[in-house]
Write an enzyme that holds these catalytic residues in place. Structure first.
Site, mmCIF file in Angstrom:
data_model
loop_
_atom_site.group_PDB
_atom_site.id
_atom_site.type_symbol
_atom_site.label_atom_id
_atom_site.label_comp_id
_atom_site.label_asym_id
_atom_site.label_seq_id
_atom_site.Cartn_x
_atom_site.Cartn_y
_atom_site.Cartn_z
ATOM 1 N N HIS A 175 -8.263 -12.813 23.329
ATOM 2 C CA HIS A 175 -8.590 -13.897 22.404
ATOM 3 C C HIS A 175 -7.653 -13.884 21.206
ATOM 4 O O HIS A 175 -7.809 -13.086 20.282
ATOM 5 C CB HIS A 175 -10.040 -13.771 21.915
ATOM 6 C CG HIS A 175 -10.565 -15.005 21.269
ATOM 7 N ND1 HIS A 175 -11.607 -15.743 21.803
ATOM 8 C CD2 HIS A 175 -10.231 -15.646 20.123
ATOM 9 C CE1 HIS A 175 -11.868 -16.778 21.032
ATOM 10 N NE2 HIS A 175 -11.045 -16.733 19.991
ATOM 11 N N SER A 210 -8.594 -9.587 20.037
ATOM 12 C CA SER A 210 -8.307 -9.264 18.630
ATOM 13 C C SER A 210 -8.762 -10.355 17.667
ATOM 14 O O SER A 210 -8.998 -10.103 16.491
ATOM 15 C CB SER A 210 -6.806 -9.039 18.443
ATOM 16 O OG SER A 210 -6.086 -10.258 18.623
ATOM 17 N N ASN A 211 -8.805 -11.599 18.153
ATOM 18 C CA ASN A 211 -9.070 -12.781 17.333
ATOM 19 C C ASN A 211 -7.959 -13.059 16.327
ATOM 20 O O ASN A 211 -8.149 -13.804 15.361
ATOM 21 C CB ASN A 211 -10.412 -12.684 16.597
ATOM 22 C CG ASN A 211 -10.975 -14.045 16.214
ATOM 23 O OD1 ASN A 211 -10.945 -14.986 17.000
ATOM 24 N ND2 ASN A 211 -11.492 -14.160 14.992
ATOM 25 N N TRP A 212 -6.790 -12.476 16.536
ATOM 26 C CA TRP A 212 -5.649 -12.758 15.660
ATOM 27 C C TRP A 212 -5.316 -14.246 15.732
ATOM 28 O O TRP A 212 -5.411 -14.847 16.792
ATOM 29 C CB TRP A 212 -4.441 -11.917 16.130
ATOM 30 C CG TRP A 212 -3.282 -11.967 15.182
ATOM 31 C CD1 TRP A 212 -3.108 -11.202 14.074
ATOM 32 C CD2 TRP A 212 -2.146 -12.835 15.266
ATOM 33 N NE1 TRP A 212 -1.928 -11.543 13.464
ATOM 34 C CE2 TRP A 212 -1.313 -12.547 14.176
ATOM 35 C CE3 TRP A 212 -1.751 -13.849 16.150
ATOM 36 C CZ2 TRP A 212 -0.121 -13.209 13.931
ATOM 37 C CZ3 TRP A 212 -0.560 -14.515 15.922
ATOM 38 C CH2 TRP A 212 0.246 -14.200 14.829
#
Length: 290
Positions: A28, A242-244
């Site tokens: 992600h 990570s949702n970076w």
């Protein structure tokens, strides 16, 4: 030229304590390449987040594969996603796009050829497509053998249960269930998530504990209690992201990216880390063995 500022987020630092195994997958992230602007109905884009930027982050965390999720900012326009997937390459990247009940088969086929394997369902402000449209989207993506990535407030899970139980395609319960605020691990809504996983077509993503935790990092123990219970119950149905670049929180709440990976040291044993980071995403997204 883009009038959006270049990335200023840190892309390197102390290495994570967890040494990622070969084939480790970040399931992600969002990308904001130059030349694309936010669409009506979506949030603004604070600064760019390019493939080049993310490759530096990959090197820092020692990750090999990635799944790019269509940002809310672009709404139903998947063009930036497709450009990013083209730069990343089909061997190591997949995508999750926005699909509507009116998306033509020809467009779906083009998305699939570019590496898209999922449709995003977002039940928070700014989301382009919500759960109310899932019954109409499911037949379209079932033919493509895609999954749905579904995000909602876990405290409102009961409002979504009937629709989730009715899905025949695989689907991901996103962001650790995104309970706002976190509930105890023995809450009945966590019980319901386990029952959904037991049905065989649900997945659970460990991602962005910092967005909902009231205690904070590096271990996010309130959110971690939920994650640990799910991991223990269904280790073959859990993935990690990570949702970076963390656009959902103000810059002063920006998390440490290495710590986002290191939560798995507390939440999963080494053999299960291998499943979460490598084996499960390879099965869901069709990556070859590392």
């Amino acid at each position: 030229m883009s009038d959006i500022s270049a990335n200023s987020r840190p892309l390197s630092g102390l290495p994570p304590a967890l040494k990622a195994p070969p084939g480790a997958t970040d399931c992600h992230i969002h990308l904001y390449p130059p030349g694309y602007v936010a669409q009506p109905g979506g949030p603004s884009i604070p600064e760019l987040a390019t493939v080049e930027d993310y490759r530096k982050l990959q090197q820092w965390l020692q990750l090999d594969r990635v799944v790019v999720t269509q940002p809310n900012a672009y709404q139903q326009n998947n063009a930036a996603l497709l450009e990013s997937l083209g730069q990343l390459g089909a061997e190591t990247a997949r995508g999750v796009a926005v699909v509507t009940p009116h998306t033509p088969r020809s467009e779906l086929e083009g998305l699939h050829a570019s590496g898209v394997r999922g449709a995003r369902i977002m039940n928070f402000p700014g989301g382009a497509v919500t759960s109310t449209e899932m019954p109409f989207i499911e037949p379209l993506i079932r033919e493509m053998e895609w999954h749905m990535m579904v995000q909602f407030n876990g405290r409102q899970l009961c409002e979504h249960l009937e629709a989730l139980r009715g899905l025949k395609v695989d689907y991901i319960i996103d962001h650790i269930g995104k309970f706002i605020d976190p509930v105890s691990a023995d809450d009945n809504r966590v019980d319901e998530i386990l029952r959904l996983l037991d049905r065989g077509n649900a997945w659970f993503k460990i991602c962005a504990g910092y967005e909902t935790s009231l205690i904070g990092g590096p271990d996010y123990p309130d959110v971690g209690a939920i994650a640990r219970r799910v991991v223990e119950h269904a280790p073959d149905r859990v993935i990690w992201g990570s949702n970076w670049p963390h656009v959902g929180v103000p810059r002063d709440q920006y998390p440490n990216d290495a710590e986002q990976l290191d939560v798995l040291l507390e939440w999963a044993s080494p053999p299960v880390q291998q499943k979460i980071l490598v084996d499960n995403p390879a099965r869901l997204y069709g990556f070859s063995s590392p």
